[in-house]
Design a protein around this motif. Structure first.
Motif, PDB file in Angstrom:
ATOM      1  N   LEU A  29      46.048  48.053  -3.871  1.00 10.52           N
ATOM      2  CA  LEU A  29      46.607  46.735  -3.587  1.00 10.52           C
ATOM      3  C   LEU A  29      48.059  46.849  -3.122  1.00 10.52           C
ATOM      4  N   SER A  30      48.830  47.706  -3.750  1.00 13.49           N
ATOM      5  CA  SER A  30      50.224  47.913  -3.343  1.00 13.49           C
ATOM      6  C   SER A  30      50.301  48.453  -1.920  1.00 13.49           C
ATOM      7  N   ILE A  31      49.447  49.388  -1.587  1.00 19.34           N
ATOM      8  CA  ILE A  31      49.427  49.952  -0.230  1.00 19.34           C
ATOM      9  C   ILE A  31      49.069  48.871   0.787  1.00 19.34           C
ATOM     10  N   LEU A  32      48.089  48.023   0.474  1.00 18.22           N
ATOM     11  CA  LEU A  32      47.696  46.949   1.395  1.00 18.22           C
ATOM     12  C   LEU A  32      48.810  45.910   1.570  1.00 18.22           C
ATOM     13  N   ILE A  33      49.537  45.602   0.510  1.00 22.93           N
ATOM     14  CA  ILE A  33      50.649  44.655   0.608  1.00 22.93           C
ATOM     15  C   ILE A  33      51.759  45.233   1.480  1.00 22.93           C
ATOM     16  N   ILE A  34      52.069  46.509   1.296  1.00 23.70           N
ATOM     17  CA  ILE A  34      53.077  47.165   2.129  1.00 23.70           C
ATOM     18  C   ILE A  34      52.628  47.176   3.582  1.00 23.70           C
ATOM     19  N   TRP A  35      51.348  47.437   3.827  1.00 27.48           N
ATOM     20  CA  TRP A  35      50.809  47.421   5.185  1.00 27.48           C
ATOM     21  C   TRP A  35      50.946  46.028   5.808  1.00 27.48           C
ATOM     22  N   GLN A  36      50.680  44.982   5.029  1.00 26.64           N
ATOM     23  CA  GLN A  36      50.800  43.614   5.533  1.00 26.64           C
ATOM     24  C   GLN A  36      52.239  43.286   5.890  1.00 26.64           C
ATOM     25  N   ILE A  37      53.179  43.699   5.085  1.00 28.04           N
ATOM     26  CA  ILE A  37      54.590  43.467   5.386  1.00 28.04           C
ATOM     27  C   ILE A  37      54.967  44.173   6.688  1.00 28.04           C
ATOM     28  N   LEU A  39      52.899  44.812   9.199  1.00 30.21           N
ATOM     29  CA  LEU A  39      52.286  44.053  10.291  1.00 30.21           C
ATOM     30  C   LEU A  39      53.102  42.810  10.643  1.00 30.21           C
ATOM     31  N   ILE A  40      53.612  42.134   9.638  1.00 24.08           N
ATOM     32  CA  ILE A  40      54.425  40.944   9.882  1.00 24.08           C
ATOM     33  C   ILE A  40      55.716  41.326  10.598  1.00 24.08           C
ATOM     34  N   ALA A  41      56.363  42.404  10.153  1.00 21.04           N
ATOM     35  CA  ALA A  41      57.594  42.851  10.806  1.00 21.04           C
ATOM     36  C   ALA A  41      57.325  43.265  12.253  1.00 21.04           C
ATOM     37  N   PHE A  42      56.228  43.972  12.470  1.00 22.06           N
ATOM     38  CA  PHE A  42      55.867  44.388  13.830  1.00 22.06           C
ATOM     39  C   PHE A  42      55.628  43.189  14.732  1.00 22.06           C
ATOM     40  N   SER A  43      54.882  42.201  14.244  1.00 24.90           N
ATOM     41  CA  SER A  43      54.598  41.031  15.075  1.00 24.90           C
ATOM     42  C   SER A  43      55.862  40.227  15.344  1.00 24.90           C
ATOM     43  N   LEU A  44      56.811  40.218  14.418  1.00 27.38           N
ATOM     44  CA  LEU A  44      58.079  39.527  14.645  1.00 27.38           C
ATOM     45  C   LEU A  44      58.862  40.199  15.772  1.00 27.38           C
ATOM     46  N   VAL A  45      58.918  41.520  15.775  1.00 28.34           N
ATOM     47  CA  VAL A  45      59.628  42.246  16.826  1.00 28.34           C
ATOM     48  C   VAL A  45      58.951  42.035  18.178  1.00 28.34           C
ATOM     49  N   VAL A  46      57.623  42.094  18.196  1.00 28.30           N
ATOM     50  CA  VAL A  46      56.884  41.879  19.441  1.00 28.30           C
ATOM     51  C   VAL A  46      57.085  40.447  19.945  1.00 28.30           C
ATOM     52  N   GLY A  47      57.090  39.474  19.050  1.00 29.14           N
ATOM     53  CA  GLY A  47      57.302  38.083  19.442  1.00 29.14           C
ATOM     54  C   GLY A  47      58.692  37.843  20.013  1.00 29.14           C
ATOM     55  N   GLU A  48      59.702  38.459  19.401  1.00 26.89           N
ATOM     56  CA  GLU A  48      61.062  38.325  19.935  1.00 26.89           C
ATOM     57  C   GLU A  48      61.150  38.927  21.334  1.00 26.89           C
ATOM     58  N   SER A  49      60.511  40.049  21.519  1.00 28.48           N
ATOM     59  CA  SER A  49      60.504  40.687  22.837  1.00 28.48           C
ATOM     60  C   SER A  49      59.776  39.823  23.862  1.00 28.48           C
ATOM     61  N   ALA A  50      58.664  39.235  23.464  1.00 26.64           N
ATOM     62  CA  ALA A  50      57.902  38.368  24.373  1.00 26.64           C
ATOM     63  C   ALA A  50      58.719  37.142  24.764  1.00 26.64           C
ATOM     64  N   ALA A  51      59.423  36.548  23.802  1.00 27.70           N
ATOM     65  CA  ALA A  51      60.255  35.384  24.111  1.00 27.70           C
ATOM     66  C   ALA A  51      61.372  35.771  25.076  1.00 27.70           C
ATOM     67  N   ARG A  52      61.977  36.909  24.840  1.00 24.09           N
ATOM     68  CA  ARG A  52      63.053  37.371  25.720  1.00 24.09           C
ATOM     69  C   ARG A  52      62.535  37.657  27.125  1.00 24.09           C
ATOM     70  N   THR A  96      51.080  34.264  15.487  1.00 25.55           N
ATOM     71  CA  THR A  96      50.239  34.341  14.300  1.00 25.55           C
ATOM     72  C   THR A  96      50.060  35.820  13.988  1.00 25.55           C
ATOM     73  N   ALA A  97      50.649  36.244  12.884  1.00 25.18           N
ATOM     74  CA  ALA A  97      50.647  37.662  12.531  1.00 25.18           C
ATOM     75  C   ALA A  97      49.250  38.119  12.128  1.00 25.18           C
ATOM     76  N   PRO A  98      48.895  39.370  12.445  1.00 25.81           N
ATOM     77  CA  PRO A  98      47.614  39.908  11.984  1.00 25.81           C
ATOM     78  C   PRO A  98      47.592  39.984  10.454  1.00 25.81           C
ATOM     79  N   ILE A  99      46.437  39.784   9.875  1.00 26.78           N
ATOM     80  CA  ILE A  99      46.304  39.732   8.417  1.00 26.78           C
ATOM     81  C   ILE A  99      45.388  40.852   7.933  1.00 26.78           C
ATOM     82  N   VAL A 100      45.799  41.507   6.848  1.00 26.96           N
ATOM     83  CA  VAL A 100      44.936  42.469   6.168  1.00 26.96           C
ATOM     84  C   VAL A 100      43.987  41.666   5.293  1.00 26.96           C
ATOM     85  N   LYS A 101      42.705  41.860   5.493  1.00 25.99           N
ATOM     86  CA  LYS A 101      41.708  41.126   4.702  1.00 25.99           C
ATOM     87  C   LYS A 101      41.622  41.740   3.309  1.00 25.99           C
TER      88      LYS A 101
END
Length: 126
Positions: A29-37, A39-52, A96-101
């Protein structure tokens, strides 16, 4: 009888296996939570780049500025709004960030909006 009981109570064989079985789900569970964080950080960086990228394309009067922003965020669900103005190109990208199921956890969704502003350039003659 007392000797047999004492023998089994003092026996610690197998205790490590029981501790492992008890802790393993928490480690996963800890590994999956870290993975989700991540993914959220990655999608934020990609979104900022897309907006720019979208704002830059809108600032140079590219009619495909919305597609430029969407292509820049390939693989991530985005919604692009805004566009060129009179002085500035202001582009908003909703991500919309990807989600770990995870089992036993219902629908989760992390949606956020990033924006970028670029000054409009002079329209090319032609």
């Amino acid at each position: 009888m007392k000797g047999i009981y004492k023998k089994y109570v003092k026996n610690e064989r197998g205790s490590q296996a029981i501790e492992f079985v008890a802790m393993f789900p928490l480690i996963i569970l800890s590994i999956l939570i870290i993975w989700q964080i991540g993914l959220i950080a990655f999608s934020l960086v990609v979104g900022e780049s897309a907006a720019r990228d979208g704002a830059r394309a809108a600032a140079i009067h590219d009619p495909e500025w919305m597609e430029v922003a969407k292509r820049s965020a390939s693989g991530i669900k985005v919604n692009v709004t805004g566009g060129p103005g009179t002085k500035d190109a202001h582009v908003f990208v909703e991500i919309t960030a990807p989600i770990v199921k995870l089992p036993f956890i219902k629908e989760m969704e992390f949606t956020y909006t990033v924006d970028a502003v670029m000054p409009m350039e002079e329209k090319p003659n032609g």
